[in-house]
Design an enzyme around this catalytic site. Structure first.
Site, PDB file in Angstrom:
ATOM      1  N   LYS A  52       8.126   4.987  -2.556  1.00 44.64           N
ATOM      2  CA  LYS A  52       7.625   6.364  -2.407  1.00 44.64           C
ATOM      3  C   LYS A  52       8.797   7.336  -2.358  1.00 44.64           C
ATOM      4  O   LYS A  52       8.769   8.401  -2.976  1.00 44.64           O
ATOM      5  CB  LYS A  52       6.765   6.477  -1.129  1.00 44.64           C
ATOM      6  CG  LYS A  52       5.410   5.809  -1.266  1.00 44.64           C
ATOM      7  CD  LYS A  52       4.675   5.691   0.072  1.00 44.64           C
ATOM      8  CE  LYS A  52       3.399   4.853  -0.120  1.00 44.64           C
ATOM      9  NZ  LYS A  52       2.724   4.537   1.146  1.00 44.64           N
ATOM     10  N   GLN A  96       2.703   4.612   7.515  1.00 49.16           N
ATOM     11  CA  GLN A  96       2.695   3.441   6.622  1.00 49.16           C
ATOM     12  C   GLN A  96       1.961   2.288   7.307  1.00 49.16           C
ATOM     13  O   GLN A  96       2.340   1.869   8.399  1.00 49.16           O
ATOM     14  CB  GLN A  96       4.140   3.048   6.269  1.00 49.16           C
ATOM     15  CG  GLN A  96       4.235   1.929   5.255  1.00 49.16           C
ATOM     16  CD  GLN A  96       3.688   2.334   3.873  1.00 49.16           C
ATOM     17  OE1 GLN A  96       4.025   3.390   3.348  1.00 49.16           O
ATOM     18  NE2 GLN A  96       2.855   1.494   3.300  1.00 49.16           N
ATOM     19  N   ASP A 119      -2.652  11.293   2.544  1.00 47.44           N
ATOM     20  CA  ASP A 119      -3.328  10.014   2.282  1.00 47.44           C
ATOM     21  C   ASP A 119      -4.847  10.214   2.204  1.00 47.44           C
ATOM     22  O   ASP A 119      -5.569   9.316   1.769  1.00 47.44           O
ATOM     23  CB  ASP A 119      -3.026   9.013   3.413  1.00 47.44           C
ATOM     24  CG  ASP A 119      -1.959   8.001   3.013  1.00 47.44           C
ATOM     25  OD1 ASP A 119      -1.706   7.857   1.798  1.00 47.44           O
ATOM     26  OD2 ASP A 119      -1.391   7.359   3.915  1.00 47.44           O
TER      27      ASP A 119
END
Ligand code: NAP
Length: 287
Positions: A52, A96, A119
């Site tokens: 990422k 995460q 997200d």
């Protein structure tokens, strides 16, 4: 001839657009900034996080990785997320997953404010997805968004089609079912307790697998009557430690009309969607 649904042309084309948008933001004195909070040393998480960050750097965004120890207390973890996500210089923030076992019961859904939740897990973003709000007004979960982008890029129309999704997780299967329903697909969402999974799969125009079992989807999931489109979300390692999907690619490729490979299919599109959501979050600051 089976069509390969590759992500590379999508990512290459989108990067040009992402760079332009980041440049415009820069001219407005703003550099898109992502913050990732990571607890522990899960190898897959470290790899995803690094990927990422590398992708952010490709289009001129900053990615901070807040690395916390495996043993971080629940209180310290929550404090770190709150502090990071409230930093005015941070436009998008994510935790995460998976978290270490002792943090798994923490209430995280509303911890990151909806306008930075790139997200798409905040209840406000989930509700916007449910009521089919305009895409620019909320953040869609990244893997479902990437899968829809893949189907659109290859001109695979989902309207009126029977889409069978195998896997009902909150990050893939469930939001994907909602997204495709919004696009007028007829969706059957399957899971480990589904009876007669194979005969449901035989009726699919589009079969999407997000199970997490290496090459479980073999010839028996396909009939001679239909040649469905197959999207493989699985990211697994086989007994030789080779990256592979949920679908036994070599065994089924002649039974399907199109298929996304692993690697080279859905994976990079999840990161691309994250980048698109990050830019959307940053752009909301200059509108
Ligand atoms: P998850 O939370 O573990 O969910 C797996 C789902 O598959 C569950 O709904 C489970 O059913 C179902 N399932 C498991 N075994 C099954 C079987 N034999 N038959 C039918 N259904 C079965 O997984 P996830 O987080 O959604 O991830 C799924 C896979 O996608 C993993 O390989 C993951 O690494 C990958 N993934 C890839 C990306 C990407 O960007 N490419 C992104 C996210 C995830 P129950 O609900 O009944 O337990």
């Amino acid at each position: 001839m089976t069509e390969l649904l590759l992500s590379k042309p999508i990512v290459d084309a989108s990067l040009v657009n992402l760079r332009k948008r980041a440049e415009i933001l820069k001219n407005n004195g703003l550099i898109p900034r992502l913050a990732i909070i990571l607890a522990g040393q899960n190898q897959a998480s470290l790899t995803y996080t690094r990927n990422k960050k590398l992708f952010c750097e490709k289009f001129g965004a900053i990615c901070d990785i807040i690395q916390l120890p495996e043993t971080v207390s629940g209180g310290s973890f929550l404090d770190a997320v709150r502090t990071t996500s409230r930093d005015p210089l941070v436009h998008g923030c994510l935790i995460q997953l998976p978290l270490p076992e002792h943090l798994k019961d923490l209430e995280l859904d509303t911890l990151i404010p909806a306008h930075k939740d790139i997200d798409g897990f905040h209840p406000l973003n989930m509700h916007a997805l449910m009521r089919d709000a305009p895409a620019s007004t909320y953040f869609c979960p990244c893997t479902p968004k990437g899968i829809l982008g893949l189907l659109e890029f290859y001109n695979i129309n989902v309207s009126g089609k029977h889409v069978v999704i195998i896997g009902r997780s909150s990050i893939v299967g469930k939001p994907l079912a909602m997204l495709l329903t919004n696009k007028n697909a007829t969706v059957t969402l399957c899971h480990s307790k589904t009876s007669d999974l194979r005969s449901i799969a035989h009726g699919a125009d589009i079969l999407i697998s997000a199970i997490g079992h290496a090459r479980l989807i073999d010839q028996s999931f396909f009939s001679t009557k239909k040649q469905p489109v197959v999207v493989d979300v699985g990211t697994n390692f086989d007994s030789d430690n080779k990256l592979c999907g949920d679908v036994d690619f070599d065994a089924v490729r002649d039974l399907v009309s199109a298929i996304s490979p692993v690697p080279g299919g859905v994976g990079p599109l999840t990161i691309l969607s994250l980048a698109q959501n990050l830019l959307q979050a940053a752009e909301n600051n200059v509108k």
